[in-house]
Write a protein that holds these residues in place. Structure first.
Motif, mmCIF file in Angstrom:
data_model
loop_
_atom_site.group_PDB
_atom_site.id
_atom_site.type_symbol
_atom_site.label_atom_id
_atom_site.label_comp_id
_atom_site.label_asym_id
_atom_site.label_seq_id
_atom_site.Cartn_x
_atom_site.Cartn_y
_atom_site.Cartn_z
ATOM 1 N N VAL A 235 58.984 12.936 -20.277
ATOM 2 C CA VAL A 235 60.297 12.446 -20.719
ATOM 3 C C VAL A 235 60.240 12.015 -22.182
ATOM 4 N N ALA A 236 59.171 11.300 -22.561
ATOM 5 C CA ALA A 236 59.056 10.822 -23.941
ATOM 6 C C ALA A 236 58.926 11.980 -24.924
ATOM 7 N N PHE A 237 58.066 12.960 -24.608
ATOM 8 C CA PHE A 237 57.862 14.086 -25.521
ATOM 9 C C PHE A 237 59.097 14.971 -25.606
ATOM 10 N N SER A 238 59.804 15.154 -24.486
ATOM 11 C CA SER A 238 61.035 15.948 -24.507
ATOM 12 C C SER A 238 62.090 15.273 -25.378
ATOM 13 N N ALA A 239 62.205 13.953 -25.240
ATOM 14 C CA ALA A 239 63.173 13.217 -26.057
ATOM 15 C C ALA A 239 62.820 13.305 -27.539
ATOM 16 N N LEU A 240 61.536 13.168 -27.870
ATOM 17 C CA LEU A 240 61.119 13.279 -29.273
ATOM 18 C C LEU A 240 61.391 14.672 -29.818
ATOM 19 N N THR A 241 61.148 15.694 -29.001
ATOM 20 C CA THR A 241 61.401 17.068 -29.447
ATOM 21 C C THR A 241 62.876 17.277 -29.759
ATOM 22 N N ILE A 242 63.753 16.799 -28.870
ATOM 23 C CA ILE A 242 65.188 16.948 -29.091
ATOM 24 C C ILE A 242 65.632 16.150 -30.318
ATOM 25 N N LEU A 243 65.112 14.935 -30.492
ATOM 26 C CA LEU A 243 65.501 14.105 -31.632
ATOM 27 C C LEU A 243 65.069 14.736 -32.953
ATOM 28 N N PHE A 244 63.826 15.208 -33.024
ATOM 29 C CA PHE A 244 63.344 15.835 -34.254
ATOM 30 C C PHE A 244 64.062 17.160 -34.516
ATOM 31 N N GLY A 245 64.294 17.927 -33.435
ATOM 32 C CA GLY A 245 65.018 19.186 -33.601
ATOM 33 C C GLY A 245 66.444 18.956 -34.060
#
Length: 521
Positions: free
Chosen positions: A163-173
């Motif tokens: 969940v944390a890595f998916s959220a970071l990926t979406i935020l950075f993207g």
């Protein structure tokens, strides 16, 4: 007293009250935090992000249910016995002699529960467990309390990391995509300025920046050179201004020809936010991957080292494919036209994608993020649970490449692959329902429900009464419009367009124009 330790019958009440209070306060704090975060998203009209938050709540509920099952059936699992020889194979670590094995077990138990349990009580309980079991001679429990507890912790760590890595990926993207906003503003101003209009000016195709960057050069007619160029293009300048402007024009001319002022960047962000809820969840097929990975973690196989290359290879393949789609669009335009009047327009089509399914790219990105999260979560779990020198961790020569690959996949997926996905997948034959504003989507869904209800009533009344012509025509038009929005279909040859015309808040009605084909000049 019992073998596992003191029961509640002989535990001081103040200890029970303090521990219970501590657990309840933490749980309520997390629940209130998620509640107010959801209210904030609703207040800012961020429905896709709110739905993603609901997906996270579902994952937390699933984790709670898994935890409950492991706790309730712990004694039953411990009482299940199997022949001892079945436990001698498929081991993550090779068994040593009894003295070394006992020392290693003591080290693992003491180190792990000093971190997760915060004291030696858990160690004494688990060592007491090892002193005896209910199995007959020659048999052992199918899963010890220690192993069951470690499995419990690993599932929790895996879900949190994903969940944390998916959220970071979406935020950075999303941050990367927001950098394209000034391109959208520049094109919108240019369209409104009559002095910069290109409607009557003939321009050679080869003079367009999009064609220069994507079509011209060495090996332009070679499919292999095109793939090689696309492979390296994903690492530097994956999307240029000419790429964005050309693909934007292709989308608007195909799906929204009647709305030249359509805000493509805003639509693209809404579509990405809607896809976020699909990426952040752990689907059933991902749990199958977890089981397979745990099965293959056999000593000497180095399975996790090779598994680390799966998300790496998928990431490179997806990035190359998305870049190659842009290049292919440039080739199609350059081969069909010598000169064009006005803007260069490409033709979106599902045929550009694997198996004619643009959403397959999102499925692969979901797998990439989960497998990468699994890899990093497993390293993190083993490091905290058994320390860095554990035999499960493996040699340093296998660990360092896994960490490097994990960081590389996370970075490239955030800043290159995800923004590419957000732009290129709009080149399919169908448009996303995010093309409509939120209030228009609600209005169309309401139309659909009312139209279905009226259709049923009309059919029931058709046996004894005749309906008027203007009512039938009105219901038919509303039903066709709602059906169009619900199926998210549009013509692939640019014949039809969708334009949001207006919304009346007083009567809670919305209008969308898609009346008949648009003829090209």
């Amino acid at each position: 007293m019992t073998e596992g330790g003191t029961t509640l019958e002989f535990t001081p009440t103040w200890i029970v009250a303090v521990v219970c209070t501590f657990i309840v306060v933490i749980s309520l704090a997390v629940e209130r935090l998620l509640h107010y975060l959801g209210k904030l998203m609703k207040r800012k009209n961020q429905k896709p992000l709110f739905e993603a938050l609901q997906k996270i709540k579902e994952e937390l509920m699933l984790l709670g249910f898994i935890s409950l099952l492991l706790t309730v059936f712990q004694n039953r699992i411990n009482s299940m016995c199997i022949p001892e020889h079945l436990t001698e194979e498929w081991l993550p670590c090779k068994k040593e002699d009894e003295s070394e094995s006992a020392a290693a077990t003591k080290h693992f138990v003491a180190s792990s529960f000093s971190f997760f349990a915060g004291g030696g009580g858990g160690s004494r309980r688990l060592l007491a467990e090892a002193a005896g079991n209910s199995c007959k001679e020659g048999k052992v429990p199918i899963l010890s309390t220690t192993a069951l507890h470690h499995l419990h912790i690993f599932i929790f760590v895996l879900a949190c990391v994903h969940v944390a890595f998916s959220a970071l990926t979406i935020l950075f993207g999303s941050a990367k995509i927001r950098q394209w906003k000034h391109w959208e503003d520049a094109v919108s101003k240019q369209d409104l300025d009559p002095e910069n209009a290109k409607g009557g000016r003939l321009i050679h195709v080869q003079d367009h920046d999009f064609i220069k960057n994507r079509f011209q050069g060495m090996g332009r007619n070679s499919y292999i050179f095109g793939l090689v160029h696309s492979f390296f293009k994903q690492f530097y300048g994956s999307v240029s201004k000419s790429d964005y402007i050309t693909l934007r024009a292709g989308f608007i001319m195909t799906h929204c020809r009647g709305s030249p002022k359509f805000n493509f960047h805003k639509y693209m962000m809404r579509a990405l936010e809607a896809d976020f809820k699909k990426v952040v969840g752990i689907s059933w097929y991902l749990w199958i991957f977890v089981v397979i990975f745990l099965l293959l973690n056999v000593a000497g196989w180095h399975a996790y080292f090779w598994i680390a290359f799966v998300p790496f290879g998928l990431l490179l393949a997806v990035g190359t494919k998305l870049e190659h789609i842009i290049t292919k669009l440039a080739h199609e335009v350059a081969e069909k036209h010598v000169a064009v009047t006005g803007d260069l327009v490409v033709q979106p089509s599902d045929d550009l994608f694997w198996f004619h399914k643009p959403k397959l790219v999102l499925f692969l990105i979901h797998i990439i993020l989960f497998q990468n999260s699994f890899e990093l979560a497993f390293i993190f779990f083993i490091w905290l649970q058994y320390k860095f020198d554990s035999c499960i961790m493996g040699k340093v020569g296998y660990i360092i490449p896994r960490l490097i690959l994990g960081a590389f996949v996370q970075f490239v997926c955030s800043y290159s692959t995800l923004p590419l996905y957000a732009l290129v997948t709009q080149m399919g034959s169908q448009f996303n329902k995010a093309v409509f504003e939120e209030h228009v989507q609600v209005g169309l869904v309401g139309w659909a429900k009312q139209a279905k209800k009226n259709t049923v009533l009309r059919k029931a009344a058709a046996n004894g009464e005749s309906s008027t012509t203007h009512h039938a025509a009105g219901h038919s038009a509303a039903f066709q419009m709602a059906k169009l929005a619900k199926k998210e279909n549009s013509s692939s040859n640019g014949d039809q367009g969708g334009e949001i015309v207006g919304y009346d808040s007083g009567t809670a009605t919305a209008a969308a124009s898609s009346h008949g084909p648009h003829k090209s000049s």
